[in-house]
Motif scaffolding. Structure first.
Motif, short mmCIF file in Angstrom:
data_model
loop_
_atom_site.label_atom_id
_atom_site.label_comp_id
_atom_site.label_asym_id
_atom_site.label_seq_id
_atom_site.Cartn_x
_atom_site.Cartn_y
_atom_site.Cartn_z
N ASN A 21 5.95 -12.71 4.04
CA ASN A 21 4.53 -13.04 3.86
C ASN A 21 3.62 -12.05 4.56
N ASN A 26 4.03 -7.74 1.37
CA ASN A 26 3.62 -8.41 0.14
C ASN A 26 3.00 -7.41 -0.85
N TYR A 46 2.03 -12.28 -6.22
CA TYR A 46 1.90 -11.52 -4.97
C TYR A 46 0.43 -11.37 -4.58
N LYS A 49 -1.18 -14.20 -2.76
CA LYS A 49 -0.87 -14.27 -1.33
C LYS A 49 -1.86 -13.47 -0.49
N PHE A 54 -4.38 -18.06 2.52
CA PHE A 54 -2.98 -17.70 2.77
C PHE A 54 -2.86 -16.74 3.95
#
Length: 201
Positions: A21, A26, A46, A49, A54
């Protein structure tokens, strides 16, 4: 791919690569996905994120600027399915993440991208100069770029500017406070491009 190589370099400084993460990892995974209609949904996962919630959930607020640069890079591609989510995420940064990035740094990044378009337009003007030596230099430069497989024409600079302006629509109140940055961009467009195009009609 300069973006991919840059992410590879940045990822080499990450000690804990188990955490998938991490913003850089990412972005790297997103960049490694093929840019086609079959894989773009994976890319969108992706990109999601890179949302503010997030990133804050994973305590990476100090890396918002890297995420911002990556999303602006996505807008350089001619793959339109990724534009909407990138514009929306960047728009949300202007509303909420700007406090983490820093107002001055945030606007310096935005202004940098507008200046990129300006520099491209200035190079186009140079190409129109009827000078044998300059034309020969440009021709050799273009040949060199072609040999190195650098495809500058893949960037639609007009569309890129439209995308940047669409981002500004998400945080009008912030834009009102940055008139000194936005006005020169608008005036340069009208004086150097829009007005000249009207005269040529």
């Amino acid at each position: 791919n300069i973006r991919l190589l840059s992410l590879y370099i940045l990822s080499s400084f990450i000690s804990n690569k188990i955490n998938q993460n991490h913003i850089i990892l990412n972005c790297l995974q997103c960049e490694q996905c093929p840019l086609n209609v079959y894989e773009y949904r994976t890319k969108i996962i992706y990109l999601q994120k890179l949302s503010i919630d997030f990133i804050l959930l994973n305590n990476q607020s100090s890396l918002f600027h890297l995420s911002m640069y990556y999303l602006l890079g996505i807008l350089c591609s001619n793959f339109t399915p990724l534009w909407t989510i990138s514009i929306e995420l960047l728009g949300s940064y202007g509303n909420k993440a700007i406090e983490y990035i820093g107002h001055q740094y945030f606007w310096s990044i935005i202004n940098e991208k507008f200046q990129l378009i300006k520099q491209h337009n200035e190079l186009k003007l140079i190409e129109q100069i009827n000078d044998k030596l300059i034309n020969e230099y440009i021709e050799n430069l273009n040949k060199k770029n072609h040999d190195n497989e650098i495809n500058e024409q893949s960037i639609d600079y007009i569309q890129y500017r439209i995308n940047l302006i669409q981002i500004l629509n998400y945080f009008p109140h912030e834009c009102e406070q940055k008139i000194k940055i936005i006005f020169p961009i608008i005036f340069e467009f009208f004086s150097n491009e829009y007005y000249d195009n009207l005269l040529s009609l």
